[in-house]
Design an enzyme around this catalytic site. Structure first.
Site, PDB file in Angstrom:
ATOM      1  N   PRO A 156       0.829  -1.220   0.000  1.00 48.68           N
ATOM      2  CA  PRO A 156       0.000   0.000   0.000  1.00 48.68           C
ATOM      3  C   PRO A 156       0.853   1.256   0.000  1.00 48.68           C
ATOM      4  O   PRO A 156       1.986   1.256   0.462  1.00 48.68           O
ATOM      5  CB  PRO A 156      -0.789  -0.112   1.317  1.00 48.68           C
ATOM      6  CG  PRO A 156      -0.642  -1.521   1.770  1.00 48.68           C
ATOM      7  CD  PRO A 156       0.661  -2.003   1.229  1.00 48.68           C
ATOM      8  N   ASP A 157       0.279   2.326  -0.540  1.00 45.71           N
ATOM      9  CA  ASP A 157       0.957   3.606  -0.430  1.00 45.71           C
ATOM     10  C   ASP A 157       0.712   4.179   0.959  1.00 45.71           C
ATOM     11  O   ASP A 157       0.022   3.599   1.782  1.00 45.71           O
ATOM     12  CB  ASP A 157       0.459   4.572  -1.516  1.00 45.71           C
ATOM     13  CG  ASP A 157      -1.003   4.921  -1.340  1.00 45.71           C
ATOM     14  OD1 ASP A 157      -1.315   5.674  -0.413  1.00 45.71           O
ATOM     15  OD2 ASP A 157      -1.839   4.415  -2.117  1.00 45.71           O
ATOM     16  N   PHE A 158       1.272   5.327   1.211  1.00 45.11           N
ATOM     17  CA  PHE A 158       1.182   5.920   2.548  1.00 45.11           C
ATOM     18  C   PHE A 158       0.051   6.929   2.686  1.00 45.11           C
ATOM     19  O   PHE A 158      -0.526   7.067   3.751  1.00 45.11           O
ATOM     20  CB  PHE A 158       2.518   6.602   2.904  1.00 45.11           C
ATOM     21  CG  PHE A 158       3.540   5.652   3.453  1.00 45.11           C
ATOM     22  CD1 PHE A 158       3.964   5.741   4.758  1.00 45.11           C
ATOM     23  CD2 PHE A 158       4.082   4.660   2.661  1.00 45.11           C
ATOM     24  CE1 PHE A 158       4.905   4.862   5.275  1.00 45.11           C
ATOM     25  CE2 PHE A 158       5.012   3.774   3.150  1.00 45.11           C
ATOM     26  CZ  PHE A 158       5.433   3.873   4.462  1.00 45.11           C
ATOM     27  N   ARG A 159      -0.288   7.640   1.608  1.00 46.71           N
ATOM     28  CA  ARG A 159      -1.144   8.817   1.734  1.00 46.71           C
ATOM     29  C   ARG A 159      -2.611   8.633   1.363  1.00 46.71           C
ATOM     30  O   ARG A 159      -3.409   9.525   1.620  1.00 46.71           O
ATOM     31  CB  ARG A 159      -0.573   9.952   0.872  1.00 46.71           C
ATOM     32  CG  ARG A 159       0.719  10.567   1.436  1.00 46.71           C
ATOM     33  CD  ARG A 159       0.439  11.409   2.659  1.00 46.71           C
ATOM     34  NE  ARG A 159       1.605  12.172   3.075  1.00 46.71           N
ATOM     35  CZ  ARG A 159       1.626  13.015   4.105  1.00 46.71           C
ATOM     36  NH1 ARG A 159       0.536  13.199   4.820  1.00 46.71           N
ATOM     37  NH2 ARG A 159       2.726  13.665   4.423  1.00 46.71           N
ATOM     38  N   GLN A 191      16.260   2.073  -1.624  1.00 49.99           N
ATOM     39  CA  GLN A 191      15.639   2.965  -0.643  1.00 49.99           C
ATOM     40  C   GLN A 191      14.557   2.235   0.150  1.00 49.99           C
ATOM     41  O   GLN A 191      14.035   2.767   1.120  1.00 49.99           O
ATOM     42  CB  GLN A 191      14.991   4.158  -1.356  1.00 49.99           C
ATOM     43  CG  GLN A 191      15.963   5.080  -2.049  1.00 49.99           C
ATOM     44  CD  GLN A 191      15.230   6.145  -2.856  1.00 49.99           C
ATOM     45  OE1 GLN A 191      14.700   5.861  -3.923  1.00 49.99           O
ATOM     46  NE2 GLN A 191      15.196   7.365  -2.352  1.00 49.99           N
ATOM     47  N   ASN A 192      14.215   1.027  -0.262  1.00 51.35           N
ATOM     48  CA  ASN A 192      13.050   0.335   0.281  1.00 51.35           C
ATOM     49  C   ASN A 192      13.351  -0.389   1.587  1.00 51.35           C
ATOM     50  O   ASN A 192      14.470  -0.852   1.817  1.00 51.35           O
ATOM     51  CB  ASN A 192      12.507  -0.654  -0.748  1.00 51.35           C
ATOM     52  CG  ASN A 192      12.095   0.040  -2.034  1.00 51.35           C
ATOM     53  OD1 ASN A 192      11.760   1.226  -2.027  1.00 51.35           O
ATOM     54  ND2 ASN A 192      12.127  -0.684  -3.135  1.00 51.35           N
ATOM     55  N   ASP A 237      10.960  -2.818   2.502  1.00 50.08           N
ATOM     56  CA  ASP A 237       9.976  -3.906   2.448  1.00 50.08           C
ATOM     57  C   ASP A 237      10.606  -5.299   2.409  1.00 50.08           C
ATOM     58  O   ASP A 237       9.915  -6.307   2.529  1.00 50.08           O
ATOM     59  CB  ASP A 237       9.042  -3.736   1.245  1.00 50.08           C
ATOM     60  CG  ASP A 237       9.786  -3.547  -0.071  1.00 50.08           C
ATOM     61  OD1 ASP A 237      10.810  -4.237  -0.283  1.00 50.08           O
ATOM     62  OD2 ASP A 237       9.354  -2.720  -0.896  1.00 50.08           O
ATOM     63  N   HIS A 242      18.122   2.951   3.495  1.00 54.70           N
ATOM     64  CA  HIS A 242      17.202   3.458   4.509  1.00 54.70           C
ATOM     65  C   HIS A 242      16.942   2.451   5.619  1.00 54.70           C
ATOM     66  O   HIS A 242      15.977   2.554   6.356  1.00 54.70           O
ATOM     67  CB  HIS A 242      15.885   3.887   3.857  1.00 54.70           C
ATOM     68  CG  HIS A 242      16.055   5.055   2.926  1.00 54.70           C
ATOM     69  ND1 HIS A 242      15.041   5.535   2.136  1.00 54.70           N
ATOM     70  CD2 HIS A 242      17.137   5.831   2.666  1.00 54.70           C
ATOM     71  CE1 HIS A 242      15.497   6.560   1.420  1.00 54.70           C
ATOM     72  NE2 HIS A 242      16.753   6.747   1.718  1.00 54.70           N
ATOM     73  N   CYS A 291      21.217   0.228  25.441  1.00 54.46           N
ATOM     74  CA  CYS A 291      22.502  -0.478  25.559  1.00 54.46           C
ATOM     75  C   CYS A 291      23.180  -0.692  24.211  1.00 54.46           C
ATOM     76  O   CYS A 291      24.342  -1.101  24.150  1.00 54.46           O
ATOM     77  CB  CYS A 291      22.328  -1.807  26.288  1.00 54.46           C
ATOM     78  SG  CYS A 291      21.468  -3.093  25.337  1.00 54.46           S
ATOM     79  N   CYS A 311      18.179  -4.243  31.548  1.00 56.74           N
ATOM     80  CA  CYS A 311      17.865  -3.257  30.503  1.00 56.74           C
ATOM     81  C   CYS A 311      16.550  -3.654  29.860  1.00 56.74           C
ATOM     82  O   CYS A 311      16.458  -4.704  29.231  1.00 56.74           O
ATOM     83  CB  CYS A 311      18.976  -3.207  29.449  1.00 56.74           C
ATOM     84  SG  CYS A 311      18.648  -1.988  28.139  1.00 56.74           S
ATOM     85  N   THR A 330      12.116   5.274  -8.669  1.00 57.67           N
ATOM     86  CA  THR A 330      12.467   6.299  -7.681  1.00 57.67           C
ATOM     87  C   THR A 330      12.243   7.688  -8.259  1.00 57.67           C
ATOM     88  O   THR A 330      12.413   7.908  -9.462  1.00 57.67           O
ATOM     89  CB  THR A 330      13.933   6.158  -7.217  1.00 57.67           C
ATOM     90  OG1 THR A 330      14.291   7.266  -6.384  1.00 57.67           O
ATOM     91  CG2 THR A 330      14.892   6.087  -8.391  1.00 57.67           C
ATOM     92  N   SER A 331      11.866   8.617  -7.399  1.00 57.17           N
ATOM     93  CA  SER A 331      11.649   9.997  -7.833  1.00 57.17           C
ATOM     94  C   SER A 331      12.956  10.778  -7.931  1.00 57.17           C
ATOM     95  O   SER A 331      12.970  11.898  -8.428  1.00 57.17           O
ATOM     96  CB  SER A 331      10.719  10.715  -6.844  1.00 57.17           C
ATOM     97  OG  SER A 331      11.321  10.764  -5.554  1.00 57.17           O
ATOM     98  N   ARG A 378       7.731   5.354 -14.024  1.00 60.28           N
ATOM     99  CA  ARG A 378       6.458   5.806 -14.584  1.00 60.28           C
ATOM    100  C   ARG A 378       6.666   6.987 -15.519  1.00 60.28           C
ATOM    101  O   ARG A 378       6.032   7.101 -16.573  1.00 60.28           O
ATOM    102  CB  ARG A 378       5.497   6.205 -13.462  1.00 60.28           C
ATOM    103  CG  ARG A 378       4.134   6.704 -13.966  1.00 60.28           C
ATOM    104  CD  ARG A 378       3.262   7.152 -12.827  1.00 60.28           C
ATOM    105  NE  ARG A 378       3.648   8.453 -12.324  1.00 60.28           N
ATOM    106  CZ  ARG A 378       3.080   9.594 -12.670  1.00 60.28           C
ATOM    107  NH1 ARG A 378       2.109   9.599 -13.566  1.00 60.28           N
ATOM    108  NH2 ARG A 378       3.477  10.732 -12.166  1.00 60.28           N
TER     109      ARG A 378
END
Length: 337
Positions: A74-77, A148-149, A151, A168, A179, A206, A243-244, A268
């Site tokens: 799924p996308d985020f927005r 960058q993923n 997933d 990332h 610790c 801890c 990637t953008s 795209r």
């Protein structure tokens, strides 16, 4: 290692949910806009010939969120179905706070709620783009994959860890925020899926939170990211996918190759330096990434390997589903008794 501030572009995941334009592929060089002329195809065909003749031996691939949308992530927005929509009950001032380390220290629960969806669990499977990269490795020409993923689909496609730079971060390992001891991601997986916040079990007394090794705002990039200083000088073909090219310092990696090294964008739409295409060695294949990847593999004559991986994955999926159904049936019979 110098401090590098990390800027997420996860909010742009939905940018890539598109279909290929009228079922057509558009290939271009620096002199033409989305051209499918003989001249452009011949130029890209020259790169294909170099690969098949063994003249290209050190391919570097850079990927972003766009390669995983075909896998169903799924996308985020999106207002109703986006991952951020599931966090409304936490009343975040900014949804991006979920990846803010200072906010995490105060309230880690929103992140772990989101992690249940993002955590690699077999729910989402690699697609054509991931297996294309795996085939580059199989043929001995993949120098490195920079992603960058988070997933985990590159690992699911059996791309060796030594070939993988997860810029990332990753869910495959986790670190105690106090610790600083590490554990394997699978050690805290069940706790995350049960809605618990994982606590340190590696140091006596801890009980601090264990955080998956995902890069948050304000954190340093992984040390292995800086391998690029050695990798890109040896690169003889750079492939950029999904990637953008807006997130720094990741986006700047494309400028680290020799000016005469060919670069191919699968996306795209054209992005970054591929929009103006000032280099004659730049090529683009725009449209649905999985479809254009298959088109390129057809040009290479590798489509049979791609189909083999996809068929094997489908068989394993059916087998796993069968075991799941069988297990459920046995459980029901025991209950009936």
């Amino acid at each position: 290692m110098p401090f590098v501030r990390f800027y997420h572009s996860l909010i742009n995941l939905n940018l890539f949910q598109v279909s290929i334009n009228s079922g057509k592929y558009f290939v271009s060089n620096n002199r033409r806009r989305c051209s499918s002329t003989t001249r452009s195809m011949t130029s890209l065909s020259h790169v294909v010939n170099q690969i098949n003749e063994g003249m290209i031996k050190n391919v570097i691939v850079m990927v972003g969120a766009g390669i995983s949308t075909r896998s169903g992530i799924p996308d985020f927005r999106s207002p109703e179905t986006g991952l951020y929509a599931n966090l409304k009950r936490f009343q975040l001032e900014d949804p991006c706070d979920v990846f803010d380390f200072d906010y995490f220290l105060k309230n880690p629960r929103p992140f772990f709620e989101l992690a249940k969806e993002l955590y690699p669990s077999g729910k989402y499977l690699p697609n054509e783009a991931h297996f294309f990269i795996k085939i580059l490795h199989d043929r001995g020409i993949l120098k490195r994959l920079y992603t960058q993923n988070i997933d985990g689909l590159e690992r699911a496609a059996d791309i060796p860890e030594g070939k993988l730079i997860e810029a990332h971060g990753t869910f495959s390992s986790a670190t105690c925020i106090k610790c600083k001891k590490q554990c394997k991601g699978k050690e805290i997986k069940n706790q995350i899926f049960e809605g618990e916040i994982p606590r340190c079990h590696m140091t006596d007394n801890c009980r601090a939170v264990i955080k998956p090794d995902i890069v948050f705002f304000g954190e340093d990039l992984p040390k292995r990211f800086f391998t690029f200083q050695h990798d890109f000088t040896k690169c003889d073909l750079l492939i950029v996918m999904g990637t953008s090219l807006q997130v720094q310092p990741f986006a700047d990696l494309i400028n680290s190759v020799n000016p005469r090294t060919p670069r191919i964008l699968f996306n795209r739409e054209k992005v970054g330096p591929f929009v103006k295409c000032k280099r004659k060695e730049d090529f683009t294949m725009t449209g649905d990434i999985s479809d254009s990847t298959r088109k390129f593999m057809d040009m290479l004559g590798w489509e049979h390997q791609l189909d083999s991986y996809l068929q094997k994955q489908q068989k394993e999926k059916k087998k796993a589903r069968g075991k799941e159904i069988c297990g459920s049936s046995k459980g029901e019979k025991k209950t009936d008794r």
